[in-house]
Design a protein around this motif. Sequence first.
Motif, PDB file in Angstrom:
ATOM      1  N   GLN A  28       0.837  -1.207   0.000  1.00 16.91           N
ATOM      2  CA  GLN A  28       0.000   0.000   0.000  1.00 16.91           C
ATOM      3  C   GLN A  28       0.875   1.263   0.000  1.00 16.91           C
ATOM      4  OE1 GLN A  28      -2.652  -1.563  -0.359  1.00 16.91           O
ATOM      5  NE2 GLN A  28      -2.494  -3.367   0.944  1.00 16.91           N
ATOM      6  N   GLY A 174      -6.305   8.966   3.356  1.00 19.23           N
ATOM      7  CA  GLY A 174      -6.486   7.605   3.909  1.00 19.23           C
ATOM      8  C   GLY A 174      -5.383   7.238   4.873  1.00 19.23           C
ATOM      9  N   SER A 175      -4.966   5.963   4.817  1.00 18.56           N
ATOM     10  CA  SER A 175      -3.977   5.446   5.767  1.00 18.56           C
ATOM     11  C   SER A 175      -2.697   6.286   5.723  1.00 18.56           C
ATOM     12  CB  SER A 175      -3.622   3.998   5.425  1.00 18.56           C
ATOM     13  OG  SER A 175      -4.784   3.203   5.454  1.00 18.56           O
ATOM     14  N   PHE A 177      -0.028   5.480   7.751  1.00 18.14           N
ATOM     15  CA  PHE A 177       1.068   4.596   8.170  1.00 18.14           C
ATOM     16  C   PHE A 177       2.066   5.385   9.027  1.00 18.14           C
ATOM     17  CE2 PHE A 177      -0.463   2.668   4.071  1.00 18.14           C
ATOM     18  CZ  PHE A 177      -1.204   1.678   4.674  1.00 18.14           C
ATOM     19  N   GLU A 178       3.370   5.078   8.928  1.00 17.33           N
ATOM     20  CA  GLU A 178       4.329   5.753   9.818  1.00 17.33           C
ATOM     21  C   GLU A 178       5.079   6.857   9.071  1.00 17.33           C
ATOM     22  OE1 GLU A 178       3.408   2.374  10.308  1.00 17.33           O
ATOM     23  OE2 GLU A 178       2.376   3.531  11.856  1.00 17.33           O
ATOM     24  N   TYR A 232      -4.610   4.147  -2.415  1.00 13.26           N
ATOM     25  CA  TYR A 232      -6.012   4.340  -2.075  1.00 13.26           C
ATOM     26  C   TYR A 232      -6.310   5.816  -1.863  1.00 13.26           C
ATOM     27  CZ  TYR A 232     -10.323   3.995   0.630  1.00 13.26           C
ATOM     28  OH  TYR A 232     -11.606   4.133   1.075  1.00 13.26           O
TER      29      TYR A 232
ATOM     30  N   ILE B  57      -3.980  -2.168  10.600  1.00 13.39           N
ATOM     31  CA  ILE B  57      -2.814  -1.380  10.162  1.00 13.39           C
ATOM     32  C   ILE B  57      -3.209  -0.186   9.292  1.00 13.39           C
ATOM     33  CG2 ILE B  57      -0.754  -1.509   8.672  1.00 13.39           C
ATOM     34  CD1 ILE B  57      -0.201  -4.221   9.831  1.00 13.39           C
ATOM     35  N   THR B  58      -4.353  -0.282   8.641  1.00 12.92           N
ATOM     36  CA  THR B  58      -4.816   0.821   7.796  1.00 12.92           C
ATOM     37  C   THR B  58      -5.079   2.076   8.610  1.00 12.92           C
ATOM     38  OG1 THR B  58      -7.105   0.136   8.140  1.00 12.92           O
ATOM     39  CG2 THR B  58      -5.975  -0.743   6.200  1.00 12.92           C
ATOM     40  N   GLY B  59      -5.223   1.933   9.927  1.00 12.70           N
ATOM     41  CA  GLY B  59      -5.618   3.066  10.749  1.00 12.70           C
ATOM     42  C   GLY B  59      -7.121   3.179  10.901  1.00 12.70           C
ATOM     43  N   THR B  74      -3.991  -5.092   4.633  1.00 12.41           N
ATOM     44  CA  THR B  74      -3.620  -3.717   4.959  1.00 12.41           C
ATOM     45  C   THR B  74      -4.209  -2.767   3.919  1.00 12.41           C
ATOM     46  OG1 THR B  74      -1.563  -3.882   3.693  1.00 12.41           O
ATOM     47  CG2 THR B  74      -1.437  -4.450   6.009  1.00 12.41           C
ATOM     48  N   GLY B  76      -6.680  -0.357   1.616  1.00  9.76           N
ATOM     49  CA  GLY B  76      -7.550   0.792   1.857  1.00  9.76           C
ATOM     50  C   GLY B  76      -9.030   0.447   1.913  1.00  9.76           C
ATOM     51  N   LEU B  79     -10.783   0.752   5.103  1.00 10.97           N
ATOM     52  CA  LEU B  79     -11.091   2.077   5.642  1.00 10.97           C
ATOM     53  C   LEU B  79     -12.569   2.442   5.495  1.00 10.97           C
ATOM     54  CD1 LEU B  79      -8.087   4.103   4.185  1.00 10.97           C
ATOM     55  CD2 LEU B  79      -8.519   3.748   6.603  1.00 10.97           C
ATOM     56  N   LEU B  85      -9.186   8.025  12.346  1.00  7.22           N
ATOM     57  CA  LEU B  85      -8.018   7.183  12.067  1.00  7.22           C
ATOM     58  C   LEU B  85      -7.218   6.970  13.350  1.00  7.22           C
ATOM     59  CD1 LEU B  85      -6.673   8.611   8.682  1.00  7.22           C
ATOM     60  CD2 LEU B  85      -7.895   6.473   9.028  1.00  7.22           C
ATOM     61  N   SER B  87      -3.544   5.147  14.045  1.00  6.66           N
ATOM     62  CA  SER B  87      -2.462   4.512  13.272  1.00  6.66           C
ATOM     63  C   SER B  87      -1.880   3.300  13.976  1.00  6.66           C
ATOM     64  CB  SER B  87      -1.341   5.541  13.041  1.00  6.66           C
ATOM     65  OG  SER B  87      -0.684   5.793  14.274  1.00  6.66           O
ATOM     66  N   THR B  89       1.160   2.918  14.919  1.00  5.19           N
ATOM     67  CA  THR B  89       1.938   3.424  16.054  1.00  5.19           C
ATOM     68  C   THR B  89       1.040   3.581  17.277  1.00  5.19           C
ATOM     69  OG1 THR B  89       3.506   4.584  14.640  1.00  5.19           O
ATOM     70  CG2 THR B  89       3.247   5.433  16.868  1.00  5.19           C
TER      71      THR B  89
END
Lengths: 261, 244
Positions: A28, A174-175, A177-178, A232, B57-59, B74, B76, B79, B85, B87, B89
């Motif tokens: 992703q 969207g996501s 992540f880090e 996405y 993991i997508t948040g 993982t 989208g 979502l 969201l 995350s 972390t």
Amino acid sequence: MSKLLSLAAAVGLIKDGDTVALGGNTIQRSPAAFAREMARRKKRNIELVKTAGAYDVDLLALAGCLSAVHAGYIGFENMGLAPNYRKAVEGGQTQAKEHACYTVIAGLRAAAYGIPFMPVAGFLGSELLEVRDFKLVKDPFTGQEVVAVQKLQPDWAVIHVHEADVEGNGRILGSQFEDALMTRAAKGVILTAERIVDKSQFQKHPESVAIPGFLVNAVVELPGGAAPGSCYPLYDANIEAIRSYLAMAPEALDDYLKEVR
Amino acid sequence: MSEHKPNYTQADMMTVVMARLLRDRERVFHGVASPIPMVAVQLAKRRQAPNLVYLSITGAVDGLPEAFPRETTTDGRLLRNTASLFSLTEIFDLSARGQLDTAFLGGVQIDQYGNLNLSVIGDFHKPKVRLPGGAGSAALLPTTKRAILWRTKHDPKVFVEKLSFRTAVGNVDKVITPLGIFSKEDGRLKLWRVFPYSSVEEITSLTGFPIEKSPDFAVAKAPTPEELAILQEIDPNNVRAVEF
């Protein structure tokens, strides 16, 4: 000030031996096109940083670019193991610096916070403590033992975003992540962007812009830059293309890199 | 094995028993490569756990995928329907401070203590097989209130006397296999459920460590028509079976 660069020029910022954090997660929104250009430019002795990686890491391993990978997971999830990463590690060319994803985050946090290490919860009982350079330290206040992770400061964070302006402000839909953390931890930041927008677009909603331009060194306009992974909601992962990559003979890499831009 | 063929698959059975273990209002997380947990969470939310908080993991917070992605967990698509969201972390942080109720984790090898290996077969530095790595497990397994492990193969190479490498240790509660469920009691995995189409003998012969029955041992209830109907409705493409 415009930071727009060509893909080749942006990849040229990365020197052999650099440590590079790649954004996204598994298939992703990874900077896949950037990774292919690193492979074409034959980058060497790169240490990658990623929480969970797939195509980008595997391709760079196949191209012989990687001396080490700091990551919690490298694989293609329900599609199986990462074949070329596996071979590179089993053959001794690439060192698997295995983390829990949380210790990658802890190392990046230490770098972002400007401190030498970060204590992290959990981890006790794992043999990773013995084979990797994590340390047990004493909490100076209570005397209790806690696992410490050394700061992990990449030379570069490379993040694929949906929108960037020429100054390097970047918006991820969207996501997340880090990725924002990587931009704070790294010494330099390169964005690849689905599209370049006018700064005024961001000024309407600065709270939606995770990456401030002043941290960013270079911006590359790169529509489709996460393919064959997903971006996405713009596009899904191209599973057929990923499966055909996975089935590819290692000798076919040069042709693949010519064909897939 | 029983004489007549059941009207459900091993994937159905695993998904259903996993869903039954989930409780209303708890906070539940799954990571990469977790198709059965992804489907089981939605089944549980349709039945006994409508207020379960689903994290990935997508948040996504309580994502409600229209169709489950087949190759990845993982994506989208998870979502959809999420209003905020949170995350990865933040999920690790949540677990670190003792507020994650359930984490789903897997193991390429699992021993009788519920410890798992996702790192290597052979020597860590010169591995015969380099596995994907433990992902979140070394950090999550000791900090989540409980972990539910699953593995779609039940054989002595998976359920081993001794791990090649101990990637993670921690709060394992249940281990779901295609043949039954282990429960960690007094520090060891005990056989807690056997599935209707299997037997204690079969599980004993396919497990690399000695089998001891839990005091609560029973034959698991087969998936009900209602559970199977919901599964068919939410997962018509049978994504729950991709690991088989």
